[in-house]
Enzyme design. Structure first.
Site, PDB file in Angstrom:
ATOM      1  N   GLU A 240      29.988  38.665  41.423  1.00 26.83           N
ATOM      2  CA  GLU A 240      31.104  37.696  42.241  1.00 26.83           C
ATOM      3  C   GLU A 240      30.613  36.531  41.955  1.00 26.83           C
ATOM      4  O   GLU A 240      31.218  35.300  41.494  1.00 26.83           O
ATOM      5  CB  GLU A 240      31.469  38.110  43.759  1.00 26.83           C
ATOM      6  CG  GLU A 240      32.138  37.361  44.413  1.00 26.83           C
ATOM      7  CD  GLU A 240      32.465  37.978  45.809  1.00 26.83           C
ATOM      8  OE1 GLU A 240      31.258  38.480  46.410  1.00 26.83           O
ATOM      9  OE2 GLU A 240      33.155  37.547  46.644  1.00 26.83           O
TER      10      GLU A 240
ATOM     11  N   ASP B  54      40.343  42.128  48.720  1.00 25.46           N
ATOM     12  CA  ASP B  54      39.258  41.678  49.262  1.00 25.46           C
ATOM     13  C   ASP B  54      39.322  41.729  50.682  1.00 25.46           C
ATOM     14  O   ASP B  54      39.085  42.431  51.432  1.00 25.46           O
ATOM     15  CB  ASP B  54      38.663  40.298  48.378  1.00 25.46           C
ATOM     16  CG  ASP B  54      37.267  40.452  48.573  1.00 25.46           C
ATOM     17  OD1 ASP B  54      36.385  41.490  48.970  1.00 25.46           O
ATOM     18  OD2 ASP B  54      36.674  39.566  48.010  1.00 25.46           O
TER      19      ASP B  54
HETATM   20  N1  ADE Z   1      32.415  40.791  52.782  1.00 28.25           N
HETATM   21  C1  ADE Z   1      33.540  40.560  52.780  1.00 28.25           C
HETATM   22  N2  ADE Z   1      34.345  40.102  51.646  1.00 28.25           N
HETATM   23  C2  ADE Z   1      33.069  39.744  50.831  1.00 28.25           C
HETATM   24  C3  ADE Z   1      33.154  39.202  49.502  1.00 28.25           C
HETATM   25  N3  ADE Z   1      33.964  38.851  48.895  1.00 28.25           N
HETATM   26  N4  ADE Z   1      31.945  39.385  48.935  1.00 28.25           N
HETATM   27  C4  ADE Z   1      30.804  39.716  49.652  1.00 28.25           C
HETATM   28  N5  ADE Z   1      30.800  40.105  50.812  1.00 28.25           N
HETATM   29  C5  ADE Z   1      31.890  40.198  51.608  1.00 28.25           C
HETATM   30 ZN    ZN Z   2      34.646  42.375  48.652  1.00 29.40          ZN
END
Ligand code: ADE
Ligand code: ZN
Length: 338
Positions: free
Chosen positions: A201, A279
Site C-alpha cells: 500500500e 477500504d
Molecule cells: N486500517 C484501516 N484502513 C487501513 C489501510 N488502508 N491501511 C492500513 N491499515 C488500515
Molecule cells: Zn485496508
C-alpha cells in the site's frame, strides 16, 4: 441520460473483500454514538468531521480512524455499525462481504473482545437472513504494535474459530514489515486460520513478496507496489493471488497523484486477479460502487473489464467452489439480462 458504465455497475453482483468495519463509521453515527455513550469528541458537527478528513498519508488517516472509533463501546454499537454498512451495500449489488475488524484497537481501550465480536456477528447474521448477504470475518493484527500483542489477539480468536475465518495485518506499513509477524502468522495458520495481509500500500514490492513467502497469505490487500516488480507480477498471475485494490483510498491517502494513475488496469492487463473495494468508505468518500465508477472512468475500463472485476471478487473470495460458481452464474445472468 444515464451513464451506461454506472448502470452496469449499479446492481452488478459483486463481493467486497477489503473493508474495515471501523472505517464505515459515518460522521452522523459517530456523533450519535458519542452522545449515547457520553464520549467527548473534538467535533461538534458533521461538517466539522468532514472538514477534518484531509489526509497527508496513511498515518495521518490512521490517527483520525483510531480516534473516531472511541465512540464504539457497547455490543449494540458494533451491531449498529455493521448493520448500517450492510444496508448500504445491499443496494449496490453486493451479495458477499469479507470484513476486517481491529480487536486490538478496542481491547486496548478496555472493550472486551467478545463485545466487539458479538455485535459484529449479530449484524452479519441479520444480513444473511434479511438482506441475503453472506459474509466472512477477518481479524486483523495491528502492525504498529509488538508481535506479543498480536499473540494475545490470536488467543482470543482461537475461542471463536467457528466465526473468524482468517487473520489479516493492517495499520502503518512503513517500518513494520511482514517479517515482524512471522511467528504469529505461523501460529494462526497452525490453528486453521487462513491468512491475508495489507502489503504494497505504502510499502515496497518486497513487502508483497514477503507477505507471500513469510506470512503465506492467500490474498494480498492493496498490492499496488507489486506492479513495480515484473517478476513478482508474473508470479502473482501464475499463482492467481487476488489483490484487493481500493482506488479512492489510494487517492485520498496520496498513494497516487490522481485516479488515472491507479494501477488496476495494468494489473488486469497483466492477468492479475484484481478486485475493487472501498477500504474505509466513510473516510475516503465512497462505497464500493463509487470506487468501481470512479476508477472505471479514470483509467478507462471497458464493460468486459468491469464484469471481470466483479467475477474476480467472487473468484478471490473465501467462498467454497460451489458457492463461487453460484455467484459467478448470477453475474452471467445479470449481464445477459442487460
Ligand atoms: N486500517 C484501516 N484502513 C487501513 C489501510 N488502508 N491501511 C492500513 N491499515 C488500515
Ligand atoms: Zn485496508
Amino acid at each position: 441520460m444515464t451513464d451506461p458504465i454506472a448502470s452496469l455497475i449499479e446492481h452488478l453482483p459483486k463481493a467486497e473483500l477489503h473493508l474495515h468495519i471501523e472505517g464505515t463509521l459515518e460522521p452522523e453515527m459517530m456523533l450519535a454514538l458519542a452522545q449515547r455513550n457520553g464520549i467527548e469528541l473534538p467535533y461538534a458537527s458533521v461538517e466539522e468531521i468532514h472538514a477534518a478528513y484531509e489526509f497527508d498519508g496513511l498515518q495521518d488517516f490512521l490517527d483520525l480512524y483510531y480516534a473516531g472509533m472511541s465512540v464504539l463501546i457497547e455490543e449494540r454499537d458494533f451491531h449498529d455499525l455493521t448493520r448500517a454498512y450492510l444496508d448500504k451495500v445491499a443496494d449496490q449489488g453486493v451479495t458477499h462481504v469479507e470484513i476486517f475488524f481491529d480487536p486490538q484497537a478496542h481491547t486496548d481501550r478496555g472493550i472486551a473482545f467478545e463485545t466487539v465480536l458479538s455485535g459484529i456477528l449479530s449484524a452479519l447474521e441479520s444480513g444473511v437472513r434479511e438482506l441475503g448477504i453472506t459474509s466472512k470475518l477477518i481479524m486483523c493484527f495491528l502492525r504498529h504494535l509488538p508481535e506479543e500483542q498480536a499473540f494475545d489477539a490470536l488467543a482470543c480468536a482461537c475461542r471463536h474459530k467457528d466465526h473468524i475465518h482468517a487473520v489479516g495485518l493492517d495499520s502503518g506499513e512503513a517500518g513494520n514489515p511482514p517479517e515482524k509477524f512471522a511467528r504469529v502468522y505461523e501460529a494462526a495458520r497452525k490453528e486453521g486460520f487462513l491468512a491475508v495481509a495489507h502489503a504494497g500500500e505504502e510499502g515496497p514490492a518486497a513487502y508483497v513478496k514477503d507477505a507471500l513467502d513469510i506470512l503465506k497469505v492467500s490474498r494480498v490487500d492493496h498490492g499496488n507496489h507489486a506492479l513495480d516488480d515484473p517478476q513478482l507480477v508474473a508470479r502473482l498471475a501464475r499463482e492467481k493471488i487476488p489483490l484487493t485494490m481500493c482506488p479512492l483510498s489510494n487517492l485520498r491517502l496520496k498513494g497516487i497523484p490522481d485516479l488515472a494513475a491507479h494501477p488496476i488496469k495494468r494489473a488486469l492487463d497483466a492477468g492479475l486477479l484484481a478486485t475493487v473495494n472501498s477500504d474505509d468508505p466513510s473516510y475516503f468518500g465512497g462505497y464500493i460502487n463509487d470506487n468501481y465508477i470512479a476508477v472505471s472512468n479514470a483509467v478507462g475500463l471497458s464493460p468486459d473489464e468491469i464484469i471481470t472485476l466483479a467475477k474476480n471478487s467472487f473468484a478471490g473470495s473465501f467462498l467454497s467452489d460451489r458457492e463461487k460458481q453460484a455467484q459467478l452464474d448470477a453475474v452471467d445472468r445479470y449481464v445477459e439480462k442487460l
